[in-house]
Design a protein around this motif. Structure first.
Motif, PDB file in Angstrom:
ATOM      1  N   GLN A  92      76.165  34.761  32.991  1.00 47.80           N
ATOM      2  CA  GLN A  92      76.594  35.645  33.829  1.00 47.80           C
ATOM      3  C   GLN A  92      75.439  35.263  35.092  1.00 47.80           C
ATOM      4  OE1 GLN A  92      74.837  39.367  31.630  1.00 47.80           O
ATOM      5  NE2 GLN A  92      76.968  39.716  31.638  1.00 47.80           N
ATOM      6  N   HIS A  96      79.792  32.710  39.042  1.00 45.31           N
ATOM      7  CA  HIS A  96      80.712  34.382  39.329  1.00 45.31           C
ATOM      8  C   HIS A  96      81.229  35.436  38.631  1.00 45.31           C
ATOM      9  CE1 HIS A  96      81.908  37.295  41.805  1.00 45.31           C
ATOM     10  NE2 HIS A  96      81.148  37.102  42.827  1.00 45.31           N
ATOM     11  N   ILE A 103      77.499  29.927  41.192  1.00 42.30           N
ATOM     12  CA  ILE A 103      76.684  30.696  42.762  1.00 42.30           C
ATOM     13  C   ILE A 103      75.147  29.760  43.078  1.00 42.30           C
ATOM     14  CG2 ILE A 103      75.490  32.091  43.263  1.00 42.30           C
ATOM     15  CD1 ILE A 103      76.642  34.206  41.068  1.00 42.30           C
ATOM     16  N   ARG A 108      71.162  33.092  44.086  1.00 46.57           N
ATOM     17  CA  ARG A 108      71.622  33.489  42.308  1.00 46.57           C
ATOM     18  C   ARG A 108      70.230  34.468  42.151  1.00 46.57           C
ATOM     19  NH1 ARG A 108      71.764  28.046  39.027  1.00 46.57           N
ATOM     20  NH2 ARG A 108      73.417  27.223  40.018  1.00 46.57           N
ATOM     21  N   MET A 109      70.981  35.822  40.925  1.00 43.24           N
ATOM     22  CA  MET A 109      69.782  36.458  41.095  1.00 43.24           C
ATOM     23  C   MET A 109      68.892  35.851  40.528  1.00 43.24           C
ATOM     24  SD  MET A 109      70.826  39.233  42.294  1.00 43.24           S
ATOM     25  CE  MET A 109      71.773  38.179  42.941  1.00 43.24           C
ATOM     26  N   ASN A 151      76.635  37.174  45.429  1.00 44.32           N
ATOM     27  CA  ASN A 151      77.000  37.996  44.844  1.00 44.32           C
ATOM     28  C   ASN A 151      78.509  38.891  44.492  1.00 44.32           C
ATOM     29  OD1 ASN A 151      75.258  36.616  42.460  1.00 44.32           O
ATOM     30  ND2 ASN A 151      73.974  37.257  44.327  1.00 44.32           N
ATOM     31  N   ARG A 152      79.011  39.045  46.088  1.00 43.52           N
ATOM     32  CA  ARG A 152      79.818  40.128  46.245  1.00 43.52           C
ATOM     33  C   ARG A 152      81.246  40.865  44.855  1.00 43.52           C
ATOM     34  NH1 ARG A 152      81.643  35.205  47.790  1.00 43.52           N
ATOM     35  NH2 ARG A 152      83.684  34.782  48.115  1.00 43.52           N
ATOM     36  N   TRP A 234      71.057  43.961  47.137  1.00 41.04           N
ATOM     37  CA  TRP A 234      71.639  43.475  45.879  1.00 41.04           C
ATOM     38  C   TRP A 234      72.944  44.200  46.469  1.00 41.04           C
ATOM     39  CZ3 TRP A 234      68.096  41.406  43.056  1.00 41.04           C
ATOM     40  CH2 TRP A 234      68.352  41.284  42.019  1.00 41.04           C
ATOM     41  N   ARG A 237      76.860  44.189  40.953  1.00 47.93           N
ATOM     42  CA  ARG A 237      76.937  43.259  39.818  1.00 47.93           C
ATOM     43  C   ARG A 237      76.340  43.569  38.795  1.00 47.93           C
ATOM     44  NH1 ARG A 237      75.722  36.812  39.533  1.00 47.93           N
ATOM     45  NH2 ARG A 237      77.165  36.325  37.981  1.00 47.93           N
ATOM     46  N   TRP A 238      75.095  44.234  38.447  1.00 48.24           N
ATOM     47  CA  TRP A 238      75.018  44.521  37.328  1.00 48.24           C
ATOM     48  C   TRP A 238      75.027  45.901  36.978  1.00 48.24           C
ATOM     49  CZ3 TRP A 238      74.187  40.135  35.354  1.00 48.24           C
ATOM     50  CH2 TRP A 238      73.841  39.014  36.093  1.00 48.24           C
ATOM     51  N   ARG A 248      82.031  46.378  38.125  1.00 43.48           N
ATOM     52  CA  ARG A 248      81.762  45.194  37.071  1.00 43.48           C
ATOM     53  C   ARG A 248      81.778  45.371  35.648  1.00 43.48           C
ATOM     54  NH1 ARG A 248      81.922  41.286  40.308  1.00 43.48           N
ATOM     55  NH2 ARG A 248      80.915  41.704  41.674  1.00 43.48           N
TER      56      ARG A 248
END
Length: 253
Positions: A92, A96, A103, A108-109, A151-152, A234, A237-238, A248
């Motif tokens: 994760q 992606h 990514i 990345r996060m 992260n779209r 942000w 995504r999460w 998601r």
């Protein structure tokens, strides 16, 4: 058939984890309980863990394969819940979830803190000139836009023009607010030099904070409301505890 295979893998993993502190593995679900602040806090710490930036290509392939084995019920004996959670965390953090492509590391996060911190330091530098103010605000919004785009939600493609419009609007707004407030502070004759310098230190906050209230392209208000971080940068995504309708969740693997 797939459900039966997954159940078999779960049973095998549970048998190997009788003495483990890790919770039972659930594919595509957060490791920590999302019904408490502490659980959500640990969940986000997991997401932004910079150690995943150093994962090798071989380790990534192993993690992906381990999750595929679990999904299809072909998990080898002895695999622990901890190994499964670690594999999911790695996947994760790097891939992606929609495109399954890597990514770019700065977007990345897990790269948000190491790559974003120098920008924050630049925004807070004292005695900035007009050029340096414009530069750091532009760099901050550019980084935010790239993180948001990388992260779209790729299941519902949006025109690139929409992201460009949002990016230009963010840059222009941030620069205008920062430069305008700096000019107003400098022209305020009632302030002592020390007070003026102190106020100028806080100029970046309204410039960035104002833009955090804007809606990011492709990000639902439900996900944004439950997000603990800067909404502009942000993406949705999460999933969190309250975002049970987040898109998601329909594509967890």
């Amino acid at each position: 058939m797939a459900d039966t295979a997954t159940t078999a893998s779960a049973a095998a993993a549970s048998a190997a984890n009788a003495s483990s502190d890790a919770p039972p593995f659930q594919l595509g679900k957060p490791r920590f309980q999302q019904t408490s602040f502490y659980g959500r806090f640990r969940h986000f710490l997991d997401i932004i863990d910079p150690r995943t930036l150093f994962v090798t290509e071989r380790r990534l392939r192993e993690a992906v394969q381990l999750l595929e084995d679990y999904k299809h019920g072909t998990l080898r004996p002895g695999v622990t819940n901890e190994q499964l959670w670690s594999a999911q965390k790695i996947k994760q953090a790097i891939l992606h979830p929609d495109t399954n492509e890597k990514i770019f590391m700065p977007f990345r996060m897990s790269g948000y803190i190491p790559f974003g911190t120098p920008i924050v330091v630049g925004l807070l530098l004292p005695n900035q000139t007009l050029a340096s103010t414009v530069f750091w605000q532009w760099l901050n919004q550019s980084h935010n836009a790239c993180v948001n785009y990388a992260n779209r939600n790729a299941t519902k493609p949006s025109p690139v023009s929409k992201f460009i419009q949002g990016y230009l609007g963010a840059v222009i707004s941030a620069v205008s607010i920062a430069v305008g407030l700096n000019v107003l502070v400098q022209k305020a004759n009632k302030f002592t030099p020390a007070t003026r310098l102190l106020i100028q230190r806080f100029v970046p906050f309204p410039a960035v904070g104002r833009l955090s209230c804007r809606r990011a392209p492709g990000c639902s208000s439900l996900c944004k409301a439950s997000c603990a971080w800067q909404p502009l940068a942000w993406p949705c995504r999460w999933p969190s505890a309250s975002s049970h309708r987040c898109q998601r969740l329909k594509h967890p693997s």
